[in-house]
Structures are given as C-alpha cells and as structure tokens.
Write a protein that holds these residues in place. Structure first.
Motif, PDB file in Angstrom:
ATOM      1  N   VAL A 141       6.833  32.770  70.104  1.00 46.11           N
ATOM      2  CA  VAL A 141       6.709  32.001  68.860  1.00 46.11           C
ATOM      3  C   VAL A 141       6.089  30.626  69.136  1.00 46.11           C
ATOM      4  CG1 VAL A 141       8.006  30.887  67.008  1.00 46.11           C
ATOM      5  CG2 VAL A 141       8.592  33.218  67.710  1.00 46.11           C
ATOM      6  N   ALA A 142       6.528  29.971  70.202  1.00 43.44           N
ATOM      7  CA  ALA A 142       5.994  28.651  70.540  1.00 43.44           C
ATOM      8  C   ALA A 142       4.508  28.723  70.860  1.00 43.44           C
ATOM      9  CB  ALA A 142       6.765  28.068  71.726  1.00 43.44           C
ATOM     10  N   ALA A 143       4.089  29.732  71.630  1.00 46.92           N
ATOM     11  CA  ALA A 143       2.679  29.865  71.993  1.00 46.92           C
ATOM     12  C   ALA A 143       1.812  30.158  70.767  1.00 46.92           C
ATOM     13  CB  ALA A 143       2.508  30.959  73.043  1.00 46.92           C
ATOM     14  N   ALA A 144       2.321  30.973  69.848  1.00 53.96           N
ATOM     15  CA  ALA A 144       1.566  31.281  68.629  1.00 53.96           C
ATOM     16  C   ALA A 144       1.348  30.022  67.785  1.00 53.96           C
ATOM     17  CB  ALA A 144       2.293  32.347  67.816  1.00 53.96           C
ATOM     18  N   ALA A 145       2.397  29.216  67.632  1.00 48.93           N
ATOM     19  CA  ALA A 145       2.270  27.970  66.873  1.00 48.93           C
ATOM     20  C   ALA A 145       1.346  26.982  67.580  1.00 48.93           C
ATOM     21  CB  ALA A 145       3.648  27.346  66.661  1.00 48.93           C
ATOM     22  N   SER A 146       1.420  26.941  68.908  1.00 47.93           N
ATOM     23  CA  SER A 146       0.551  26.063  69.686  1.00 47.93           C
ATOM     24  C   SER A 146      -0.912  26.390  69.457  1.00 47.93           C
ATOM     25  CB  SER A 146       0.887  26.199  71.176  1.00 47.93           C
ATOM     26  OG  SER A 146      -0.039  25.499  71.970  1.00 47.93           O
ATOM     27  N   THR A 147      -1.228  27.662  69.378  1.00 50.04           N
ATOM     28  CA  THR A 147      -2.610  28.095  69.157  1.00 50.04           C
ATOM     29  C   THR A 147      -3.191  27.472  67.893  1.00 50.04           C
ATOM     30  OG1 THR A 147      -2.196  30.198  70.298  1.00 50.04           O
ATOM     31  CG2 THR A 147      -4.079  30.108  68.789  1.00 50.04           C
ATOM     32  N   VAL A 148      -2.408  27.442  66.843  1.00 49.68           N
ATOM     33  CA  VAL A 148      -2.875  26.902  65.564  1.00 49.68           C
ATOM     34  C   VAL A 148      -3.225  25.421  65.689  1.00 49.68           C
ATOM     35  CG1 VAL A 148      -2.226  26.425  63.177  1.00 49.68           C
ATOM     36  CG2 VAL A 148      -1.566  28.599  64.245  1.00 49.68           C
ATOM     37  N   PHE A 149      -2.338  24.643  66.287  1.00 50.03           N
ATOM     38  CA  PHE A 149      -2.549  23.189  66.344  1.00 50.03           C
ATOM     39  C   PHE A 149      -3.664  22.803  67.313  1.00 50.03           C
ATOM     40  CE2 PHE A 149       1.877  23.253  64.704  1.00 50.03           C
ATOM     41  CZ  PHE A 149       1.647  22.527  63.543  1.00 50.03           C
ATOM     42  N   ILE A 150      -3.760  23.476  68.455  1.00 51.89           N
ATOM     43  CA  ILE A 150      -4.841  23.154  69.392  1.00 51.89           C
ATOM     44  C   ILE A 150      -6.193  23.453  68.757  1.00 51.89           C
ATOM     45  CG2 ILE A 150      -5.864  23.713  71.624  1.00 51.89           C
ATOM     46  CD1 ILE A 150      -3.059  24.269  72.674  1.00 51.89           C
ATOM     47  N   ALA A 151      -6.284  24.569  68.036  1.00 55.03           N
ATOM     48  CA  ALA A 151      -7.531  24.899  67.342  1.00 55.03           C
ATOM     49  C   ALA A 151      -7.895  23.819  66.320  1.00 55.03           C
ATOM     50  CB  ALA A 151      -7.407  26.260  66.664  1.00 55.03           C
ATOM     51  N   ARG A 152      -6.904  23.265  65.645  1.00 54.87           N
ATOM     52  CA  ARG A 152      -7.154  22.216  64.656  1.00 54.87           C
ATOM     53  C   ARG A 152      -7.572  20.897  65.316  1.00 54.87           C
ATOM     54  NH1 ARG A 152      -4.796  22.384  59.507  1.00 54.87           N
ATOM     55  NH2 ARG A 152      -4.108  20.228  59.789  1.00 54.87           N
ATOM     56  N   ALA A 153      -7.179  20.664  66.570  1.00 53.12           N
ATOM     57  CA  ALA A 153      -7.526  19.416  67.260  1.00 53.12           C
ATOM     58  C   ALA A 153      -8.969  19.401  67.752  1.00 53.12           C
ATOM     59  CB  ALA A 153      -6.578  19.197  68.447  1.00 53.12           C
ATOM     60  N   LEU A 154      -9.563  20.554  67.946  1.00 56.42           N
ATOM     61  CA  LEU A 154     -10.874  20.636  68.592  1.00 56.42           C
ATOM     62  C   LEU A 154     -11.999  19.898  67.856  1.00 56.42           C
ATOM     63  CD1 LEU A 154     -10.814  24.292  69.971  1.00 56.42           C
ATOM     64  CD2 LEU A 154     -11.124  22.206  71.308  1.00 56.42           C
ATOM     65  N   PRO A 155     -12.149  20.024  66.527  1.00 54.78           N
ATOM     66  CA  PRO A 155     -13.280  19.336  65.876  1.00 54.78           C
ATOM     67  C   PRO A 155     -13.263  17.828  66.066  1.00 54.78           C
ATOM     68  CG  PRO A 155     -12.361  21.016  64.426  1.00 54.78           C
ATOM     69  CD  PRO A 155     -11.419  20.887  65.572  1.00 54.78           C
ATOM     70  N   THR A 156     -12.101  17.189  65.894  1.00 53.28           N
ATOM     71  CA  THR A 156     -12.012  15.730  66.066  1.00 53.28           C
ATOM     72  C   THR A 156     -12.211  15.351  67.528  1.00 53.28           C
ATOM     73  OG1 THR A 156     -10.428  15.653  64.242  1.00 53.28           O
ATOM     74  CG2 THR A 156     -10.607  13.692  65.608  1.00 53.28           C
ATOM     75  N   TYR A 157     -11.694  16.156  68.427  1.00 58.55           N
ATOM     76  CA  TYR A 157     -11.887  15.894  69.856  1.00 58.55           C
ATOM     77  C   TYR A 157     -13.380  15.871  70.209  1.00 58.55           C
ATOM     78  CZ  TYR A 157     -11.685  16.616  74.924  1.00 58.55           C
ATOM     79  OH  TYR A 157     -11.852  16.492  76.284  1.00 58.55           O
ATOM     80  N   ARG A 158     -14.153  16.774  69.647  1.00 58.23           N
ATOM     81  CA  ARG A 158     -15.596  16.797  69.895  1.00 58.23           C
ATOM     82  C   ARG A 158     -16.260  15.517  69.386  1.00 58.23           C
ATOM     83  NH1 ARG A 158     -15.014  22.595  68.982  1.00 58.23           N
ATOM     84  NH2 ARG A 158     -15.220  22.300  66.718  1.00 58.23           N
TER      85      ARG A 158
END
Length: 423
Positions: free
Chosen positions: A399-416
């Motif tokens: 469950v933790a890894a699945a939720a982590s996937t969502v937030f890391i994906a959302r961080a990528l555009p601003t990180y770029r």
C-alpha cells in the motif's frame, strides 16, 4: 571525509536497528505485545528525532556542521549503551528517545557538507557511498547482534562490574554504542568545506525564514509531492528490516542467530551494492534523454515494490521468503542516494539544512514511527495472530509503495522546471 561520514551513518543504523533482532528477549523480559514493542522501534526513537531535526537543521545552516556532528554522534552512542542498562520498559523507552534526538543531527549536517565538498556532477556518486551506511549498519546490527546474542548466553561475566549483571540482550545494546564514540573523535581530522552556492546566480548568504518559505511555496509542486512520495517509499525500507527477522523466526522456526547472520549478510551486500550502483543506473536513464533521471529511478522502484511486497503473502518456505526480502532490499535501496541528491541539487545552499531536516522529519514519521507500528497493529488487531506478521508486512509495504508512486509521478514536472532554472 566520506569515509568518516559513512562510518557515522553506519553506526547510526546499528544503534537504531539492533533492537529488531532483540524483539523476542525484550517481549519476554517486559511482557509486551507487538504493538508496545513497535513503539520502542518507532515512537520512542522518532518523537525525539522529529523534534530535534529542524533544530539541528537550522544550526547546520548557520553554524559549524562538524561540531554538530561530533556532539550528536557521541550523544547517541552513549544513549545506545544506556539501553543496555534499562531494567523496565519505560527506562528503555527513554533511552531510545535520547538516541533518536541525538541522531537527528546527522542528515542535515552531513548532506550539507557533502553538497559543498563535491562538484555537482559528483554529488550523486558521493551520496551513493554515504548512503551505504543504512545497509552496512542494518546488516552489521543483525550479523554481530545475532552472534553476540548467541555468544553472550554462554559467557560468565559475573566478575566484571556492570557487565556481569547484564542479560544477553542488554549486553548487545551496550556493545553496539561503543564504536560511535571513536567515530566522533575521527571527525577531528575532517576539514569542513567552505559553503558555496547551489547555482551560478545564487549568493552564499543567510536566507531569512520568509525567503525560505517563499522558495518552498514557489516550488511546492516538487517539495510537497517529494515530501509525501519519498517518505511513503521509505516505509518498506524500515518495515522489512524491523519485522522480517521476526517473520522468519516465527513462521519458519529458525534461530535468531541464524536469521541475524543470513539476513544481515543479505541486507548488507544487496543494499550496499544497490545504492552504490544507483548513479550508473541514473546515468543510463539520463543517456535516454531524461534530465529528471534521479527521480525517475525512484518512480520505477516504487512501482516494482508493489507486486514484490504482495508476493511475501504467498511464500510457504524459508528460502522463498528470504529471497523476496533480499529482492526488496535491492529495490528500496536503489533510489535513496538519488533522491537525496535530487533534493540537494535544486535547493539553495543556505536552506539545504532546513530542507534536509524537513525531509528527515517526514521520513522519520513515515518510516521510523509508522512503519513498524502499522505492521504490528494489523497483526494484533486485524489478524489477531502473531504468526501472520508476514501478511501484515506485505500489506503495509504494498500500500505504501502504491501511494508513493502517485506522489513521485506528480513531483516530476516541477522538478524538471527547477533543473532548467538551475542550469
């Protein structure tokens, strides 16, 4: 410098994780259930850790980072040895509290030193060496903790003051704290690097609280999602070492010494190698045209962790469960140095300490405080069967890894966008 800092990080994980092998003796000593035991693994340590992290982070931004490290390392080492002097649950709880508060000094000071000591292209490599610490420490805690626990049962120390009155589990704690005092002394020979800007246009000067807050707000698409996604991915990193020895002991009837040596070696080798090769993995991704490679590796690891965690529920023999835990060690280790490097590379110099301490805060809440207790709560109050701790571990990590996937994906555009501005 990297050698001494890695030794310090290794010692910190020996001191915080040696308790994981002592679950059985401590439960028997104080008559605990899994939930109360998990509070020693998590809440006792983390409550002080999260309170002191911003304090040490701010001191690291404005004062001597080396001085902070020398003080903190010596203090947490004394606290670990004090765990071996505990004669009640609450005495052990307070000693763990002290260890947690002192260990909060390490990340903000060490990360800031590393980021100033190396050119940007070498920072991921430096972090990959430093980030071997948790896996060296976690492995050594299990290996030598198991051997010491087994050996101490046959020792006659009655003639030695203090040590003679200790039970084997207490002796393990007492010995685990001793190396840290020597590491604190080694820092005398480390030169603290001069502070430098994180970008060509930045000034190396003290940032006000308003400026720091404005930076966080401007780039909240990265910081907000990063501070949610990576701590969720940290949960498997703490939950597996915290409960996997107990899973193997309870479910398959092996001894603590056997689990300590075998699982300890596996964690030490796979975790260390994974974090060490992670810059090459990131570089391979970068050659595909992805400048956001550091976070992209973390995203891939979080995706893969979901089915691997669930596979633990289907394990019916010792070696299958052992293999799953070993593979998990590879996955949850892979992005740790990369994510730390990503945070340092896009954060202004004079707020790196506070940015790192916030990261430590949220990671500590998720990994140190919640991960062991989530597993215990499911075991005690959902299944009501301590023999199903493996299922609890699998559910928590998936469950933790699945939720982590969502937030890391959302961080990528601003990180770029942050990378583009820093270029």
């Amino acid at each position: 410098m990297i050698f001494v800092l890695t030794l310090a990080y290794t010692a910190s994980f020996i001191d915080r994780q040696v308790l994981n092998l002592l679950v059985g003796p401590i439960k028997a000593e104080f008559g605990l259930d899994d939930t109360r035991l998990s509070l020693l693994q998590g809440l006792a340590f983390t409550s002080a850790y999260v309170v002191m992290s911003p304090v040490f982070g701010r001191i690291a931004d404005v004062g001597s980072r080396k001085g902070v490290l020398m003080f903190g390392i010596a203090l947490w080492s004394i606290g670990t040895s004090a765990c071996g002097l505990a004669h009640s649950y609450w005495q052990l709880f307070l000693a763990r509290f002290g260890v947690g508060g002192a260990e909060a000094c390490l990340t903000p000071a060490a990360w800031s030193i590393i980021a100033d000591a190396f050119p940007p292209r070498l920072i991921p490599r430096a972090f990959s060496v430093y980030m071997m610490g948790p896996y060296l420490g976690g492995g050594l805690a299990l290996i030598f903790g198991g051997l010491l626990l087994q050996g101490a049962e046959g020792w006659d120390l009655s003639a030695i003051p203090l040590l003679g009155a200790m039970k084997p589990w207490q002796l393990v704690f007492f010995c685990a704290g001793l190396p840290g005092v020597l590491i604190a002394l080694l820092l005398v020979f480390v030169k603290e690097p001069a502070r430098r800007a994180s970008t060509a246009s930045a000034e190396v000067q003290t940032m006000s609280s308003a400026e720091i807050w404005a930076t966080f707000r401007r780039w909240r698409g990265f910081y907000g999602n990063f501070y949610l996604g990576m701590p969720l991915f940290i949960i498997p990193l703490y939950a597996f070492p915290a409960w996997m020895p107990t899973v193997l002991i309870r479910k398959f009837g092996v001894s603590a010494a056997q689990v300590g040596v075998q699982y300890g070696i596996a964690v030490l080798i796979t975790g260390s190698l994974s974090v060490l090769v992670s810059p090459w993995v990131a570089r391979a991704v970068e050659r595909m045209g992805r400048r956001d490679n550091l976070l992209l590796v973390a995203l891939g690891a979080s995706v893969a962790m979901v089915p691997l965690s669930l596979a633990l529920m289907a394990a019916t023999d010792y070696w299958t469960a052992f293999a799953i835990a070993t593979a998990a060690s590879v996955l949850y280790s892979l992005p740790q140095a990369l994510s730390s490097s990503a945070l340092q590379l896009v954060t202004p110099n004079r707020m790196r300490g506070i940015a790192s301490s916030i990261y430590v805060f949220v990671v500590s809440v998720a990994g140190l405080a919640l991960a062991p207790t989530f597993v215990a709560l499911i075991t005690d109050h959902v299944f009501g069967d301590e023999g199903r701790v493996g299922d609890s571990l699998a559910i928590t990590c998936a469950v933790a890894a699945a939720a982590s996937t969502v937030f890391i994906a959302r961080a990528l555009p601003t990180y770029r966008r942050m990378l583009d501005e820093a270029a």
